[in-house]
Design an enzyme around this catalytic site. Structure first.
Site, PDB file in Angstrom:
ATOM      1  N   LYS A   1       0.793  -1.153   0.024  1.00 26.54           N
ATOM      2  CA  LYS A   1       0.055  -0.009  -0.080  1.00 26.54           C
ATOM      3  C   LYS A   1       0.771   1.243   0.011  1.00 26.54           C
ATOM      4  O   LYS A   1       0.439   2.030  -0.828  1.00 26.54           O
ATOM      5  CB  LYS A   1      -0.974   0.097   1.328  1.00 26.54           C
ATOM      6  CG  LYS A   1      -1.862   1.075   1.447  1.00 26.54           C
ATOM      7  CD  LYS A   1      -2.940   0.776   2.440  1.00 26.54           C
ATOM      8  CE  LYS A   1      -2.533   0.689   3.799  1.00 26.54           C
ATOM      9  NZ  LYS A   1      -2.440   2.398   4.454  1.00 26.54           N
ATOM     10  N   SER A   2       1.824   1.378   0.995  1.00 30.40           N
ATOM     11  CA  SER A   2       2.822   2.542   0.966  1.00 30.40           C
ATOM     12  C   SER A   2       3.543   2.774  -0.431  1.00 30.40           C
ATOM     13  O   SER A   2       3.531   4.087  -1.117  1.00 30.40           O
ATOM     14  CB  SER A   2       4.079   2.262   1.924  1.00 30.40           C
ATOM     15  OG  SER A   2       3.135   2.389   3.341  1.00 30.40           O
TER      16      SER A   2
ATOM     17  N   ARG B   1       2.876   6.029  -3.374  1.00 31.01           N
ATOM     18  CA  ARG B   1       3.954   6.677  -3.914  1.00 31.01           C
ATOM     19  C   ARG B   1       4.160   6.418  -5.446  1.00 31.01           C
ATOM     20  O   ARG B   1       4.819   7.540  -6.111  1.00 31.01           O
ATOM     21  CB  ARG B   1       5.474   6.420  -3.068  1.00 31.01           C
ATOM     22  CG  ARG B   1       5.218   7.056  -1.669  1.00 31.01           C
ATOM     23  CD  ARG B   1       6.092   6.022  -0.660  1.00 31.01           C
ATOM     24  NE  ARG B   1       6.263   6.905   0.628  1.00 31.01           N
ATOM     25  CZ  ARG B   1       5.245   6.478   1.613  1.00 31.01           C
ATOM     26  NH1 ARG B   1       4.302   5.585   1.378  1.00 31.01           N
ATOM     27  NH2 ARG B   1       5.390   6.987   2.920  1.00 31.01           N
TER      28      ARG B   1
ATOM     29  N   ARG C   1      -8.086  12.469  12.561  1.00 28.48           N
ATOM     30  CA  ARG C   1      -6.773  12.234  12.738  1.00 28.48           C
ATOM     31  C   ARG C   1      -5.942  13.676  12.549  1.00 28.48           C
ATOM     32  O   ARG C   1      -6.352  14.530  12.065  1.00 28.48           O
ATOM     33  CB  ARG C   1      -6.067  11.268  11.590  1.00 28.48           C
ATOM     34  CG  ARG C   1      -6.887   9.883  11.948  1.00 28.48           C
ATOM     35  CD  ARG C   1      -6.696   8.838  10.903  1.00 28.48           C
ATOM     36  NE  ARG C   1      -5.094   8.549  10.825  1.00 28.48           N
ATOM     37  CZ  ARG C   1      -4.568   7.653  10.063  1.00 28.48           C
ATOM     38  NH1 ARG C   1      -5.208   7.026   9.193  1.00 28.48           N
ATOM     39  NH2 ARG C   1      -3.242   7.452  10.423  1.00 28.48           N
TER      40      ARG C   1
ATOM     41  N   SER D   1       7.440   9.625  11.403  1.00 29.99           N
ATOM     42  CA  SER D   1       6.455   9.623  10.533  1.00 29.99           C
ATOM     43  C   SER D   1       6.835   9.558   8.992  1.00 29.99           C
ATOM     44  O   SER D   1       7.174  10.693   8.710  1.00 29.99           O
ATOM     45  CB  SER D   1       5.207  10.469  11.164  1.00 29.99           C
ATOM     46  OG  SER D   1       4.206  10.600   9.844  1.00 29.99           O
TER      47      SER D   1
ATOM     48  N   ASP E   1       2.192  -0.589  11.991  1.00 24.74           N
ATOM     49  CA  ASP E   1       1.252  -1.044  11.420  1.00 24.74           C
ATOM     50  C   ASP E   1       1.045  -2.561  12.020  1.00 24.74           C
ATOM     51  O   ASP E   1      -0.153  -3.106  11.682  1.00 24.74           O
ATOM     52  CB  ASP E   1       1.185  -0.983   9.892  1.00 24.74           C
ATOM     53  CG  ASP E   1       1.013   0.465   9.455  1.00 24.74           C
ATOM     54  OD1 ASP E   1       0.501   1.240  10.371  1.00 24.74           O
ATOM     55  OD2 ASP E   1       1.211   0.735   8.312  1.00 24.74           O
TER      56      ASP E   1
ATOM     57  N   LYS F   1      -4.109   6.312  14.819  1.00 26.61           N
ATOM     58  CA  LYS F   1      -4.049   5.487  13.490  1.00 26.61           C
ATOM     59  C   LYS F   1      -5.779   5.537  13.158  1.00 26.61           C
ATOM     60  O   LYS F   1      -6.484   6.424  13.711  1.00 26.61           O
ATOM     61  CB  LYS F   1      -3.708   3.922  13.835  1.00 26.61           C
ATOM     62  CG  LYS F   1      -2.213   4.252  13.956  1.00 26.61           C
ATOM     63  CD  LYS F   1      -1.471   4.706  12.693  1.00 26.61           C
ATOM     64  CE  LYS F   1       0.063   4.795  13.062  1.00 26.61           C
ATOM     65  NZ  LYS F   1       0.700   5.622  11.949  1.00 26.61           N
TER      66      LYS F   1
ATOM     67  N   ARG G   1      -7.084  -2.852   9.923  1.00 27.68           N
ATOM     68  CA  ARG G   1      -5.807  -3.823  10.642  1.00 27.68           C
ATOM     69  C   ARG G   1      -6.476  -4.518  11.829  1.00 27.68           C
ATOM     70  O   ARG G   1      -5.907  -5.770  12.178  1.00 27.68           O
ATOM     71  CB  ARG G   1      -4.529  -3.064  10.936  1.00 27.68           C
ATOM     72  CG  ARG G   1      -4.103  -2.385   9.586  1.00 27.68           C
ATOM     73  CD  ARG G   1      -2.317  -2.207   9.728  1.00 27.68           C
ATOM     74  NE  ARG G   1      -2.213  -1.581   8.692  1.00 27.68           N
ATOM     75  CZ  ARG G   1      -1.845  -1.613   7.311  1.00 27.68           C
ATOM     76  NH1 ARG G   1      -1.921  -2.868   6.915  1.00 27.68           N
ATOM     77  NH2 ARG G   1      -1.537  -0.891   6.477  1.00 27.68           N
TER      78      ARG G   1
END
Ligand code: S3P
Length: 430
Positions: free
Chosen positions: A25-26, A30, A125, A168, A316, A343, A389
């Protein structure tokens, strides 16, 4: 939003088999972002198919970028930062913190106003953490007391040196993406090194970027090259199956083609310390990222300390590690992990409550949890709090719970891992 309650039955035998998980996913976020600001046509294969990555794709469509194809192969026609057009509607980031924070870094440098919003979870958030550095660089933010919706007035930016109060990757990446458009050099220093996918990709596409551990500098103004990429499997998705196999003695599972960037690999270290056997097979590099087949063999796990030094590399995976801790023998002490409260849900409170329903003694701390493993979990009705998650972690718990678990909302697994439940049924033989 649909919720989809589900029952997970306990397994009657160890887990065996091979599987591959959706794209990371990350890295997927990107890849879409860099393709959109690159110069030329890029092709991205093996995107996760999850809702979060789709939020990023839709965001760039709203910014006028031509995107076609599907998750198996997406084509993006980038025309540089200058090719982005003022959005004619609110950009909906859905549930995705990465979309909102990284996109903020992009639009901070564009000469127009962008409004970014998200679902109820994302609206809770913290966004001050990106607004503050991006305002120092020259953008102006309007927000709901540091939360979405955000109105971002972009414009000419100047490079800054900024020390982030928390490790982060989302904050670091927002600043670096703004830095690519800024006058001069932008430097970010973190208390601990967070995942470095942005740095790897930016450098590969021609950015002048220097990274020394937790300090990264980028020079503004590069013309980024278009690229083709196949996104490796997501270690954070693999983690559910790694933990499931690790927790059930006699299990032997291989997960193919998983990205195992060391800035993300805390879960491997922790499961090994708990007693699982984990082998990295067929190791190679793809798209600048280390990739391997991960073989996990289960054991009777034992409790361990998971200290502050693990936070960035494991961020995570705490929900699934908390489940493993609930099943282990002895105490697992998690500390220095207050970030878990910010989160998709407050993962400290939510996991404390759910583990208690499963019969585990848990002490909730401000920055972690003390979990007393009980060897076997009690069947229960549990709640995911709409957090992908948490939902998947509770499903894995169900495999080792007497009588199984009933989870109230499992549709949220689609945020990062469409097909998770089918795969779980297959590997568990239920
Ligand atoms: C991510 C960074 C982490 C992680 C999130 C994805 C990213 O968030 O929890 O799931 O892709 O940069 P933080 O930067 O808030 O720690």
């Amino acid at each position: 939003m649909t919720q989809r309650a589900r029952r997970i039955e306990p397994v009657t035998r160890p887990l065996h088999g091979e599987l591959s998980v959706p794209g990371d996913k990350s890295i997927g976020h990107r890849a879409v972002i860099f393709a959109a600001i690159a110069n030329g046509t890029s092709r991205i294969a093996n995107l996760s198919g999850g809702e979060d990555n789709h939020s990023t794709i839709e965001a760039f469509k709203t910014l006028g970028v031509k995107i076609s194809g599907d998750d198996r192969l997406l084509t993006i026609e980038g025309k540089g930062f200058e090719g982005l057009a003022a959005p004619m509607k609110v950009i909906d980031c859905g549930n995705s913190g990465t979309t909102m924070r990284l996109l903020s870094g992009i639009v901070a440098g564009r000469p127009f106003v962008s409004m970014l919003d998200g679902d109820a979870s994302l609206r809770r958030r913290p966004m001050k953490r990106i607004a503050e550095p991006l305002e120092k660089m020259g953008a102006r933010f309007e927000s709901n007391d540091g939360r979405a919706p955000l109105n971002i007035h972009g414009g000419a930016l100047k490079g800054i040196r900024y020390a982030t109060p928390v490790a982060s990757a989302q904050v670091k990446s927002a600043i670096l993406l703004a830095g690519l458009q800024a006058d001069g050099v932008t430097t970010v220093e973190e208390p601990q090194q967070s995942r470095d996918h942005t740095e790897i990709m930016a450098r590969a596409l021609g950015a002048k970027l220097e990274a020394r551990g937790n300090i990264v500098s980028v020079q503004g103004g590069p013309k980024l090259a278009a690229f083709d990429i196949s996104v490796p499997g997501d270690l954070s998705s693999a983690a559910f199956f790694m933990a499931a196999a690790a927790m059930i003695p006699g299990s032997d599972v291989v997960i193919r083609g998983v990205g195992c960037n060391p800035t993300r690999a805390g879960v491997i270290d922790v499961l090994r310390r708990m007693g699982a056997s984990i082998e990295m097979l067929d190791q190679k590099t793809a798209a600048g990222e280390p990739v391997a087949d991960i073989r996990v063999r289960g054991a009777r796990l034992k409790g361990v300390d998971i200290g502050p030094e693990m936070v960035a590399r494991t961020i995570d995976e705490y929900p699934i590690l908390a489940v493993a801790a609930g099943l282990a023998q002895g105490i697992t002490a998690i500390c220095g992990a207050k970030e878990l409260r910010y989160k998709e849900s407050d993962r400290i409170t939510v996991m404390t409550e759910q583990l208690r329903r499963l019969g585990v003694d848990v002490e909730e701390r401000d920055d972690g949890m003390i979990i007393e493993g009980r060897g076997r979990l009690k069947g229960a009705s549990v709640q995911s709090a709409g957090d992908h998650r948490v939902a998947m972690s509770l499903a894995v718990a169900g495999l080792s719970a007497d009588g199984g678990v009933e989870i109230d909302d499992t549709a949220c697994a689609d945020i990062s891992f469409p097909g998770f439940f089918r795969m779980l049924e297959r590997i568990a033989g239920t």
